[in-house]
Design a protein around this motif. Structure first.
Motif, PDB file in Angstrom:
ATOM      1  N   ILE A  50      43.894  51.680  45.707  1.00 32.61           N
ATOM      2  CA  ILE A  50      43.705  50.894  44.492  1.00 32.61           C
ATOM      3  C   ILE A  50      45.015  50.746  43.724  1.00 32.61           C
ATOM      4  CG2 ILE A  50      42.608  50.945  42.223  1.00 32.61           C
ATOM      5  CD1 ILE A  50      40.132  52.094  43.575  1.00 32.61           C
ATOM      6  N   LEU A  91      47.198  48.192  45.588  1.00 30.07           N
ATOM      7  CA  LEU A  91      46.753  46.818  45.333  1.00 30.07           C
ATOM      8  C   LEU A  91      47.233  46.331  43.973  1.00 30.07           C
ATOM      9  CD1 LEU A  91      43.080  46.958  46.692  1.00 30.07           C
ATOM     10  CD2 LEU A  91      44.952  45.581  47.616  1.00 30.07           C
ATOM     11  N   TRP A  92      47.214  47.192  42.973  1.00 33.11           N
ATOM     12  CA  TRP A  92      47.595  46.805  41.618  1.00 33.11           C
ATOM     13  C   TRP A  92      49.095  46.566  41.505  1.00 33.11           C
ATOM     14  CZ3 TRP A  92      46.503  44.394  37.585  1.00 33.11           C
ATOM     15  CH2 TRP A  92      46.990  44.694  36.311  1.00 33.11           C
ATOM     16  N   LYS A 149      38.004  43.183  39.117  1.00 36.93           N
ATOM     17  CA  LYS A 149      37.782  41.921  39.814  1.00 36.93           C
ATOM     18  C   LYS A 149      38.789  40.854  39.378  1.00 36.93           C
ATOM     19  CE  LYS A 149      33.485  41.165  38.791  1.00 36.93           C
ATOM     20  NZ  LYS A 149      32.139  40.528  38.793  1.00 36.93           N
ATOM     21  N   ALA A 166      38.741  48.174  49.947  1.00 34.02           N
ATOM     22  CA  ALA A 166      40.114  48.148  49.440  1.00 34.02           C
ATOM     23  C   ALA A 166      41.115  48.084  50.581  1.00 34.02           C
ATOM     24  CB  ALA A 166      40.370  49.377  48.568  1.00 34.02           C
ATOM     25  N   TYR A 220      41.367  46.107  41.208  1.00 32.12           N
ATOM     26  CA  TYR A 220      40.189  46.169  42.084  1.00 32.12           C
ATOM     27  C   TYR A 220      38.896  46.312  41.296  1.00 32.12           C
ATOM     28  CZ  TYR A 220      37.002  47.874  45.716  1.00 32.12           C
ATOM     29  OH  TYR A 220      35.925  48.042  46.554  1.00 32.12           O
ATOM     30  N   TYR A 221      38.838  47.275  40.395  1.00 34.00           N
ATOM     31  CA  TYR A 221      37.609  47.500  39.636  1.00 34.00           C
ATOM     32  C   TYR A 221      37.390  46.428  38.568  1.00 34.00           C
ATOM     33  CZ  TYR A 221      36.995  52.123  41.743  1.00 34.00           C
ATOM     34  OH  TYR A 221      36.785  53.145  42.633  1.00 34.00           O
ATOM     35  N   LEU A 265      41.316  44.624  51.892  1.00 33.67           N
ATOM     36  CA  LEU A 265      42.117  43.795  50.993  1.00 33.67           C
ATOM     37  C   LEU A 265      43.604  44.029  51.192  1.00 33.67           C
ATOM     38  CD1 LEU A 265      40.022  44.054  47.693  1.00 33.67           C
ATOM     39  CD2 LEU A 265      40.519  41.950  48.948  1.00 33.67           C
ATOM     40  N   GLU A 310      42.759  39.160  40.150  1.00 28.07           N
ATOM     41  CA  GLU A 310      43.952  39.001  40.983  1.00 28.07           C
ATOM     42  C   GLU A 310      44.919  38.095  40.245  1.00 28.07           C
ATOM     43  OE1 GLU A 310      45.373  37.506  45.447  1.00 28.07           O
ATOM     44  OE2 GLU A 310      43.260  37.414  44.862  1.00 28.07           O
ATOM     45  N   TRP A 345      34.728  40.375  46.174  1.00 30.12           N
ATOM     46  CA  TRP A 345      35.828  40.726  47.066  1.00 30.12           C
ATOM     47  C   TRP A 345      35.588  40.254  48.492  1.00 30.12           C
ATOM     48  CZ3 TRP A 345      39.889  40.972  44.637  1.00 30.12           C
ATOM     49  CH2 TRP A 345      40.035  41.662  43.424  1.00 30.12           C
ATOM     50  N   ASP A 373      34.118  51.592  48.946  1.00 32.92           N
ATOM     51  CA  ASP A 373      35.319  51.105  48.266  1.00 32.92           C
ATOM     52  C   ASP A 373      36.576  51.332  49.095  1.00 32.92           C
ATOM     53  OD1 ASP A 373      34.128  50.055  45.972  1.00 32.92           O
ATOM     54  OD2 ASP A 373      33.964  52.020  45.038  1.00 32.92           O
TER      55      ASP A 373
END
Length: 450
Positions: A215, A218-219, A229, A154, A226-227, A157, A231, A263, A150
Protein backbone atom coordinates in the motif's frame (compact mmCIF):
# COMPACT_ATOMS: atom_id res chain seq x y z
CA UNK A 1 -38.44 26.05 -12.47
CA UNK A 2 -35.40 28.01 -11.23
CA UNK A 3 -32.78 29.02 -13.77
CA UNK A 4 -29.56 26.96 -13.69
CA UNK A 5 -27.23 29.88 -13.01
CA UNK A 6 -27.59 32.33 -10.18
CA UNK A 7 -25.13 34.77 -8.73
CA UNK A 8 -26.25 33.67 -5.28
CA UNK A 9 -24.92 30.13 -5.72
CA UNK A 10 -26.45 26.66 -5.82
CA UNK A 11 -29.72 26.35 -3.93
CA UNK A 12 -30.09 23.65 -1.31
CA UNK A 13 -32.91 21.15 -1.75
CA UNK A 14 -34.93 22.94 0.93
CA UNK A 15 -34.56 26.27 -0.86
CA UNK A 16 -35.33 24.69 -4.23
CA UNK A 17 -38.65 23.09 -3.28
CA UNK A 18 -39.97 26.41 -2.00
CA UNK A 19 -40.13 27.54 -5.62
CA UNK A 20 -42.09 24.52 -6.85
CA UNK A 21 -45.84 24.04 -6.93
CA UNK A 22 -47.43 22.91 -3.68
CA UNK A 23 -48.89 19.63 -4.95
CA UNK A 24 -45.67 18.22 -6.47
CA UNK A 25 -44.74 14.65 -5.55
CA UNK A 26 -41.51 14.17 -3.53
CA UNK A 27 -40.02 11.90 -6.21
CA UNK A 28 -40.67 14.48 -8.91
CA UNK A 29 -39.22 17.25 -6.73
CA UNK A 30 -36.07 15.19 -6.18
CA UNK A 31 -35.75 14.51 -9.92
CA UNK A 32 -36.10 18.18 -10.75
CA UNK A 33 -33.55 19.15 -8.12
CA UNK A 34 -30.96 16.69 -9.47
CA UNK A 35 -31.63 18.01 -12.97
CA UNK A 36 -31.24 21.60 -11.76
CA UNK A 37 -28.05 20.75 -9.84
CA UNK A 38 -26.48 18.95 -12.82
CA UNK A 39 -27.32 21.80 -15.19
CA UNK A 40 -26.02 24.36 -12.71
CA UNK A 41 -22.65 22.59 -12.31
CA UNK A 42 -22.34 22.04 -16.07
CA UNK A 43 -22.97 25.72 -16.78
CA UNK A 44 -20.53 26.79 -14.07
CA UNK A 45 -17.81 24.48 -15.41
CA UNK A 46 -18.30 25.80 -18.94
CA UNK A 47 -17.77 29.34 -17.70
CA UNK A 48 -14.70 28.32 -15.70
CA UNK A 49 -13.20 26.41 -18.64
CA UNK A 50 -13.69 29.27 -21.08
CA UNK A 51 -12.02 31.61 -18.59
CA UNK A 52 -8.93 29.45 -17.95
CA UNK A 53 -8.56 27.24 -21.05
CA UNK A 54 -5.51 29.10 -22.34
CA UNK A 55 -3.59 28.67 -19.06
CA UNK A 56 -0.82 26.04 -19.10
CA UNK A 57 -1.68 24.50 -15.73
CA UNK A 58 -5.15 23.54 -16.97
CA UNK A 59 -3.76 22.25 -20.27
CA UNK A 60 -1.29 20.07 -18.35
CA UNK A 61 -4.23 18.40 -16.63
CA UNK A 62 -6.55 17.88 -19.61
CA UNK A 63 -5.14 18.83 -23.03
CA UNK A 64 -4.09 15.74 -25.05
CA UNK A 65 -1.03 17.48 -26.48
CA UNK A 66 0.31 18.56 -23.07
CA UNK A 67 -0.57 15.20 -21.53
CA UNK A 68 2.02 13.42 -23.68
CA UNK A 69 4.78 15.36 -21.95
CA UNK A 70 3.11 15.03 -18.55
CA UNK A 71 2.89 11.23 -18.90
CA UNK A 72 6.54 10.97 -19.93
CA UNK A 73 7.71 13.01 -16.93
CA UNK A 74 5.41 11.13 -14.57
CA UNK A 75 6.70 7.74 -15.70
CA UNK A 76 10.31 8.88 -15.35
CA UNK A 77 9.63 10.13 -11.84
CA UNK A 78 7.84 6.89 -10.89
CA UNK A 79 10.81 4.79 -12.02
CA UNK A 80 13.18 6.86 -9.89
CA UNK A 81 10.96 6.73 -6.79
CA UNK A 82 10.48 2.97 -7.21
CA UNK A 83 14.23 2.44 -7.32
CA UNK A 84 14.73 4.45 -4.12
CA UNK A 85 11.81 2.67 -2.44
CA UNK A 86 13.22 -0.81 -3.12
CA UNK A 87 16.69 0.22 -1.92
CA UNK A 88 15.18 1.42 1.37
CA UNK A 89 13.22 -1.83 1.63
CA UNK A 90 16.37 -3.92 1.22
CA UNK A 91 18.32 -1.83 3.74
CA UNK A 92 15.57 -2.09 6.37
CA UNK A 93 15.06 1.69 6.50
CA UNK A 94 11.69 1.83 4.79
CA UNK A 95 9.10 4.05 6.46
CA UNK A 96 5.56 2.66 6.19
CA UNK A 97 3.87 5.87 7.26
CA UNK A 98 0.97 7.40 5.29
CA UNK A 99 2.90 10.48 4.13
CA UNK A 100 4.10 10.86 0.54
CA UNK A 101 7.62 11.73 1.66
CA UNK A 102 9.43 8.95 3.51
CA UNK A 103 10.38 9.58 7.14
CA UNK A 104 14.10 9.00 6.61
CA UNK A 105 14.03 11.67 3.90
CA UNK A 106 13.02 14.35 6.36
CA UNK A 107 14.34 13.30 9.75
CA UNK A 108 16.40 10.51 11.28
CA UNK A 109 14.89 8.30 14.02
CA UNK A 110 16.05 9.18 17.49
CA UNK A 111 16.14 5.66 18.92
CA UNK A 112 15.95 1.99 18.00
CA UNK A 113 12.33 1.89 19.18
CA UNK A 114 11.44 4.75 16.88
CA UNK A 115 13.23 3.03 14.02
CA UNK A 116 11.18 -0.10 14.42
CA UNK A 117 14.10 -2.36 15.42
CA UNK A 118 16.04 -2.22 12.13
CA UNK A 119 16.95 -5.44 10.35
CA UNK A 120 16.98 -6.35 6.69
CA UNK A 121 13.67 -5.84 4.96
CA UNK A 122 11.98 -4.33 8.02
CA UNK A 123 9.52 -1.47 7.82
CA UNK A 124 9.34 1.48 10.23
CA UNK A 125 5.99 2.49 11.57
CA UNK A 126 6.43 6.17 10.79
CA UNK A 127 5.24 9.17 12.79
CA UNK A 128 2.33 8.37 15.07
CA UNK A 129 1.04 11.89 14.49
CA UNK A 130 0.74 11.09 10.77
CA UNK A 131 -1.30 7.99 11.52
CA UNK A 132 -3.64 9.82 13.87
CA UNK A 133 -4.11 12.67 11.38
CA UNK A 134 -4.52 10.45 8.32
CA UNK A 135 -8.04 9.79 7.00
CA UNK A 136 -9.46 6.44 8.08
CA UNK A 137 -10.44 3.65 5.72
CA UNK A 138 -13.89 2.02 5.79
CA UNK A 139 -14.45 -0.22 8.80
CA UNK A 140 -14.46 -3.48 6.82
CA UNK A 141 -10.76 -3.03 5.99
CA UNK A 142 -9.85 -3.72 9.62
CA UNK A 143 -11.35 -7.22 9.44
CA UNK A 144 -8.47 -9.77 9.59
CA UNK A 145 -10.24 -11.79 6.88
CA UNK A 146 -9.57 -8.92 4.45
CA UNK A 147 -5.78 -9.19 4.71
CA UNK A 148 -5.34 -11.86 2.03
CA UNK A 149 -7.86 -10.22 -0.31
CA UNK A 150 -6.15 -6.84 -0.04
CA UNK A 151 -2.68 -8.34 -0.48
CA UNK A 152 -3.69 -10.05 -3.73
CA UNK A 153 -5.53 -6.98 -5.01
CA UNK A 154 -2.77 -4.54 -4.09
CA UNK A 155 -0.11 -6.78 -5.62
CA UNK A 156 -2.11 -7.03 -8.84
CA UNK A 157 -2.26 -3.23 -8.92
CA UNK A 158 1.51 -3.03 -8.44
CA UNK A 159 2.04 -5.31 -11.46
CA UNK A 160 -0.46 -3.40 -13.58
CA UNK A 161 0.83 0.11 -12.81
CA UNK A 162 4.48 -0.92 -13.00
CA UNK A 163 3.92 -2.23 -16.53
CA UNK A 164 2.18 1.01 -17.55
CA UNK A 165 5.12 3.11 -16.37
CA UNK A 166 7.94 0.84 -17.48
CA UNK A 167 9.09 -0.25 -14.00
CA UNK A 168 10.90 -3.60 -14.10
CA UNK A 169 12.62 -5.96 -11.64
CA UNK A 170 10.31 -5.09 -8.76
CA UNK A 171 10.56 -7.72 -6.03
CA UNK A 172 7.05 -6.78 -4.84
CA UNK A 173 5.49 -7.82 -8.14
CA UNK A 174 5.78 -11.55 -7.50
CA UNK A 175 5.87 -13.77 -4.44
CA UNK A 176 8.51 -16.45 -4.19
CA UNK A 177 6.54 -18.58 -1.76
CA UNK A 178 2.79 -19.01 -1.39
CA UNK A 179 0.49 -21.09 0.75
CA UNK A 180 -1.57 -23.64 -1.14
CA UNK A 181 -4.96 -22.21 -0.25
CA UNK A 182 -6.86 -19.29 1.26
CA UNK A 183 -8.20 -21.50 4.05
CA UNK A 184 -4.74 -21.77 5.62
CA UNK A 185 -5.11 -18.44 7.35
CA UNK A 186 -5.32 -20.26 10.70
CA UNK A 187 -1.90 -21.89 10.30
CA UNK A 188 0.06 -18.73 11.00
CA UNK A 189 0.57 -17.64 7.39
CA UNK A 190 -1.86 -15.30 5.64
CA UNK A 191 -0.93 -15.88 2.02
CA UNK A 192 1.97 -14.81 -0.18
CA UNK A 193 5.46 -14.37 1.22
CA UNK A 194 7.98 -12.07 -0.46
CA UNK A 195 11.64 -12.69 0.28
CA UNK A 196 13.67 -9.51 0.74
CA UNK A 197 17.42 -10.06 0.44
CA UNK A 198 19.38 -7.28 2.07
CA UNK A 199 23.14 -6.81 2.14
CA UNK A 200 23.53 -8.61 5.45
CA UNK A 201 20.22 -10.40 6.03
CA UNK A 202 17.23 -12.07 4.44
CA UNK A 203 13.64 -11.53 5.54
CA UNK A 204 10.23 -12.70 4.43
CA UNK A 205 7.40 -10.18 4.17
CA UNK A 206 3.93 -11.56 4.80
CA UNK A 207 0.59 -10.72 6.35
CA UNK A 208 -0.05 -7.18 7.54
CA UNK A 209 3.57 -6.10 7.02
CA UNK A 210 3.46 -7.18 3.39
CA UNK A 211 0.11 -5.45 2.87
CA UNK A 212 1.35 -2.18 4.38
CA UNK A 213 4.48 -2.35 2.21
CA UNK A 214 2.41 -2.80 -0.96
CA UNK A 215 0.00 0.00 0.00
CA UNK A 216 2.88 2.35 0.79
CA UNK A 217 4.54 1.52 -2.54
CA UNK A 218 1.32 2.24 -4.46
CA UNK A 219 0.97 5.62 -2.75
CA UNK A 220 4.53 6.89 -3.12
CA UNK A 221 5.35 5.47 -6.54
CA UNK A 222 1.99 5.51 -8.34
CA UNK A 223 -0.07 8.09 -6.44
CA UNK A 224 -2.66 5.44 -5.54
CA UNK A 225 -4.46 5.84 -2.21
CA UNK A 226 -5.61 2.22 -2.01
CA UNK A 227 -8.06 2.55 0.87
CA UNK A 228 -9.27 5.93 -0.39
CA UNK A 229 -10.03 4.63 -3.92
CA UNK A 230 -8.02 7.50 -5.40
CA UNK A 231 -5.44 7.54 -8.21
CA UNK A 232 -3.65 10.77 -8.96
CA UNK A 233 -0.46 11.89 -10.67
CA UNK A 234 0.03 14.51 -7.93
CA UNK A 235 -0.06 12.61 -4.63
CA UNK A 236 -0.13 15.03 -1.71
CA UNK A 237 -0.75 14.83 2.01
CA UNK A 238 -1.63 11.58 3.76
CA UNK A 239 -3.20 8.43 2.38
CA UNK A 240 -6.03 6.54 4.09
CA UNK A 241 -5.05 4.07 6.82
CA UNK A 242 -6.93 1.15 8.33
CA UNK A 243 -9.06 2.00 11.33
CA UNK A 244 -7.90 0.44 14.59
CA UNK A 245 -10.01 -2.55 15.58
CA UNK A 246 -13.01 -4.08 13.88
CA UNK A 247 -15.94 -1.72 13.52
CA UNK A 248 -19.51 -2.80 14.29
CA UNK A 249 -20.46 -2.56 10.62
CA UNK A 250 -17.38 -4.29 9.26
CA UNK A 251 -19.27 -7.49 8.43
CA UNK A 252 -21.45 -7.25 5.38
CA UNK A 253 -20.59 -3.61 4.76
CA UNK A 254 -22.18 -2.52 1.48
CA UNK A 255 -19.08 -0.49 0.65
CA UNK A 256 -16.90 -3.60 0.51
CA UNK A 257 -18.33 -4.75 -2.83
CA UNK A 258 -18.06 -1.24 -4.26
CA UNK A 259 -14.48 -1.01 -3.01
CA UNK A 260 -13.37 -4.23 -4.70
CA UNK A 261 -15.36 -3.41 -7.84
CA UNK A 262 -13.54 -0.07 -8.14
CA UNK A 263 -10.10 -1.64 -8.21
CA UNK A 264 -11.15 -4.58 -10.39
CA UNK A 265 -12.33 -2.09 -13.01
CA UNK A 266 -8.97 -0.34 -12.83
CA UNK A 267 -7.14 -3.64 -13.30
CA UNK A 268 -9.16 -4.24 -16.49
CA UNK A 269 -8.91 -0.66 -17.72
CA UNK A 270 -6.26 1.77 -18.93
CA UNK A 271 -4.07 4.44 -17.42
CA UNK A 272 -6.42 7.44 -16.85
CA UNK A 273 -3.90 9.87 -18.34
CA UNK A 274 -3.44 7.67 -21.40
CA UNK A 275 -7.21 7.62 -21.85
CA UNK A 276 -7.35 11.43 -21.79
CA UNK A 277 -4.41 11.67 -24.21
CA UNK A 278 -6.62 9.68 -26.62
CA UNK A 279 -3.79 8.53 -28.87
CA UNK A 280 -5.99 6.16 -30.88
CA UNK A 281 -8.62 8.82 -31.54
CA UNK A 282 -5.99 11.30 -32.65
CA UNK A 283 -4.29 8.73 -34.89
CA UNK A 284 -7.62 7.97 -36.56
CA UNK A 285 -8.29 11.68 -37.00
CA UNK A 286 -4.78 12.18 -38.41
CA UNK A 287 -5.22 9.43 -40.99
CA UNK A 288 -8.50 10.93 -42.08
CA UNK A 289 -6.92 14.37 -42.29
CA UNK A 290 -3.79 13.18 -44.14
CA UNK A 291 -5.54 11.18 -46.85
CA UNK A 292 -5.95 14.28 -49.07
CA UNK A 293 -2.16 14.78 -48.85
CA UNK A 294 -1.37 11.36 -50.37
CA UNK A 295 -0.92 11.68 -54.15
CA UNK A 296 -1.29 8.60 -56.34
CA UNK A 297 1.05 8.83 -59.32
CA UNK A 298 1.26 6.59 -62.37
CA UNK A 299 4.85 5.70 -63.28
CA UNK A 300 5.39 4.04 -66.67
CA UNK A 301 8.39 2.06 -65.46
CA UNK A 302 7.47 1.17 -61.85
CA UNK A 303 3.69 1.31 -61.94
CA UNK A 304 1.73 3.20 -59.28
CA UNK A 305 3.61 5.39 -56.82
CA UNK A 306 2.43 7.42 -53.85
CA UNK A 307 3.75 10.90 -53.33
CA UNK A 308 3.76 13.36 -50.43
CA UNK A 309 1.34 16.20 -50.97
CA UNK A 310 2.95 18.57 -48.47
CA UNK A 311 3.98 21.90 -49.94
CA UNK A 312 7.40 21.68 -51.58
CA UNK A 313 7.87 17.94 -50.91
CA UNK A 314 8.58 15.58 -53.86
CA UNK A 315 9.10 12.28 -52.00
CA UNK A 316 7.67 9.11 -53.59
CA UNK A 317 6.77 5.83 -51.83
CA UNK A 318 5.52 2.37 -52.77
CA UNK A 319 2.41 2.46 -50.53
CA UNK A 320 0.09 4.99 -48.93
CA UNK A 321 0.97 3.93 -45.35
CA UNK A 322 4.59 4.96 -46.01
CA UNK A 323 3.37 8.41 -46.98
CA UNK A 324 1.41 8.63 -43.72
CA UNK A 325 4.53 7.70 -41.75
CA UNK A 326 6.57 10.25 -43.67
CA UNK A 327 4.01 12.98 -43.01
CA UNK A 328 3.99 12.24 -39.27
CA UNK A 329 7.79 12.33 -39.03
CA UNK A 330 8.68 15.11 -41.43
CA UNK A 331 5.55 17.24 -41.48
CA UNK A 332 4.27 16.95 -37.90
CA UNK A 333 3.09 20.56 -37.91
CA UNK A 334 0.69 19.64 -40.71
CA UNK A 335 -0.92 16.95 -38.53
CA UNK A 336 -1.29 19.34 -35.62
CA UNK A 337 -2.98 21.89 -37.84
CA UNK A 338 -5.34 19.31 -39.32
CA UNK A 339 -6.31 17.81 -35.94
CA UNK A 340 -6.46 20.98 -33.85
CA UNK A 341 -10.26 20.90 -33.70
CA UNK A 342 -10.28 17.30 -32.46
CA UNK A 343 -7.68 18.12 -29.81
CA UNK A 344 -9.67 21.07 -28.52
CA UNK A 345 -12.82 18.95 -28.31
CA UNK A 346 -10.94 16.28 -26.34
CA UNK A 347 -9.52 18.99 -24.07
CA UNK A 348 -13.02 20.20 -23.23
CA UNK A 349 -14.42 16.69 -22.81
CA UNK A 350 -11.58 15.66 -20.48
CA UNK A 351 -12.27 18.64 -18.26
CA UNK A 352 -16.04 18.20 -18.21
CA UNK A 353 -15.80 14.45 -17.51
CA UNK A 354 -13.70 14.98 -14.38
CA UNK A 355 -16.07 15.20 -11.36
CA UNK A 356 -13.25 16.70 -9.28
CA UNK A 357 -12.18 19.27 -11.86
CA UNK A 358 -11.25 22.75 -10.59
CA UNK A 359 -14.20 25.10 -10.81
CA UNK A 360 -16.68 22.26 -10.52
CA UNK A 361 -17.61 22.64 -6.87
CA UNK A 362 -20.40 25.24 -6.63
CA UNK A 363 -20.86 27.52 -3.65
CA UNK A 364 -24.22 27.09 -1.96
CA UNK A 365 -26.64 29.90 -1.27
CA UNK A 366 -26.65 31.32 2.22
CA UNK A 367 -29.94 30.81 4.08
CA UNK A 368 -31.99 33.92 4.58
CA UNK A 369 -34.94 35.87 3.16
CA UNK A 370 -34.99 35.86 -0.60
CA UNK A 371 -36.64 38.39 -2.89
CA UNK A 372 -37.35 36.22 -5.90
CA UNK A 373 -40.36 37.01 -8.08
CA UNK A 374 -41.16 33.29 -8.40
CA UNK A 375 -41.41 32.68 -4.66
CA UNK A 376 -44.94 31.76 -3.55
CA UNK A 377 -44.73 31.42 0.19
CA UNK A 378 -48.02 31.15 2.03
CA UNK A 379 -48.64 33.80 4.73
CA UNK A 380 -48.31 32.47 8.25
CA UNK A 381 -51.34 31.99 10.50
CA UNK A 382 -50.18 34.85 12.70
CA UNK A 383 -49.95 37.29 9.81
CA UNK A 384 -53.35 36.20 8.47
CA UNK A 385 -54.99 36.78 11.87
CA UNK A 386 -53.30 40.14 12.18
CA UNK A 387 -54.49 41.16 8.73
CA UNK A 388 -58.06 40.01 9.48
CA UNK A 389 -58.12 41.86 12.80
CA UNK A 390 -56.67 44.96 11.20
CA UNK A 391 -59.36 44.82 8.50
CA UNK A 392 -62.15 44.58 11.07
CA UNK A 393 -60.75 47.53 12.98
CA UNK A 394 -60.62 49.59 9.84
CA UNK A 395 -64.27 48.79 9.06
CA UNK A 396 -65.34 49.66 12.66
CA UNK A 397 -63.48 52.95 12.42
CA UNK A 398 -65.22 53.85 9.14
CA UNK A 399 -68.68 52.96 10.56
CA UNK A 400 -68.13 55.14 13.66
CA UNK A 401 -66.91 57.98 11.49
CA UNK A 402 -70.07 57.85 9.37
CA UNK A 403 -72.31 57.81 12.48
CA UNK A 404 -70.51 60.83 13.88
CA UNK A 405 -70.87 62.74 10.64
CA UNK A 406 -74.65 62.04 10.46
CA UNK A 407 -75.18 63.44 14.01
CA UNK A 408 -78.68 61.85 14.55
CA UNK A 409 -79.24 63.94 17.73
CA UNK A 410 -79.66 60.94 20.02
CA UNK A 411 -76.13 61.23 21.34
CA UNK A 412 -73.57 63.86 22.12
CA UNK A 413 -71.84 65.57 19.22
CA UNK A 414 -68.10 64.99 19.27
CA UNK A 415 -67.54 68.47 17.91
CA UNK A 416 -69.00 69.99 21.13
CA UNK A 417 -66.08 68.65 23.12
CA UNK A 418 -68.22 66.97 25.79
CA UNK A 419 -67.36 63.40 24.78
CA UNK A 420 -64.73 61.75 22.67
CA UNK A 421 -65.29 58.78 20.40
CA UNK A 422 -65.00 56.27 23.26
CA UNK A 423 -67.21 58.07 25.77
CA UNK A 424 -64.47 59.92 27.53
CA UNK A 425 -65.47 63.20 29.12
CA UNK A 426 -64.51 66.49 27.54
CA UNK A 427 -60.99 67.69 28.10
CA UNK A 428 -59.61 64.18 28.73
CA UNK A 429 -57.43 62.98 25.80
CA UNK A 430 -57.65 59.33 24.96
CA UNK A 431 -54.94 58.23 22.49
CA UNK A 432 -56.02 56.51 19.34
CA UNK A 433 -54.87 52.94 18.65
CA UNK A 434 -53.11 51.48 15.67
CA UNK A 435 -53.66 48.19 13.89
CA UNK A 436 -50.90 46.62 16.01
CA UNK A 437 -52.73 47.36 19.29
CA UNK A 438 -55.54 45.27 20.70
CA UNK A 439 -58.94 46.85 20.10
CA UNK A 440 -60.95 47.85 23.22
CA UNK A 441 -63.90 45.57 24.05
CA UNK A 442 -67.24 46.50 22.47
CA UNK A 443 -70.22 46.03 24.83
CA UNK A 444 -73.36 44.84 23.07
CA UNK A 445 -76.81 45.17 24.83
CA UNK A 446 -78.47 41.86 25.64
CA UNK A 447 -82.29 41.75 25.10
CA UNK A 448 -84.19 41.71 28.41
CA UNK A 449 -81.23 42.97 30.42
CA UNK A 450 -82.81 46.41 30.89
Amino acid sequence: MPTPMSLDGLMSYKQFIQELEDDILPSEAERRYQEYKSEYITTQKRVYFNTHKEEEWLKDKYHPTNLLTVIEKRNEHARKVAKDFLLELQSGNLDLGPAVTALNKTSEPKSEDEAGGGGGGGGKRGKESDFSAAPKAPSFTSDPKRILTDIEQAQALVRKLDSEKGIVDNVLSSSETETSGKDKSHSGSTGPVIIIRGLTSVKGLEGVELLDTLITYLWRVHGVDYYGKVETSEAKGLRHVRAEGKGPDAKGDEGEDKFDSHWQQRLKGQDPLEVMAAKEKLDAAAIEALDPHVRKIRDEKYGWKYGCGAKGCTKLFHAAEFVHKHLKLKHAELIVDMTVKVREELYFQNYMNDPNAPGGQPATQQPGPRDRPMMRRKPSMESRLRDDRGGRRERDRIDRSEDQQRGDGNGPNPEEGGYDAFGGQGGVHVPSYSADMNAPPVLMPVPGAG
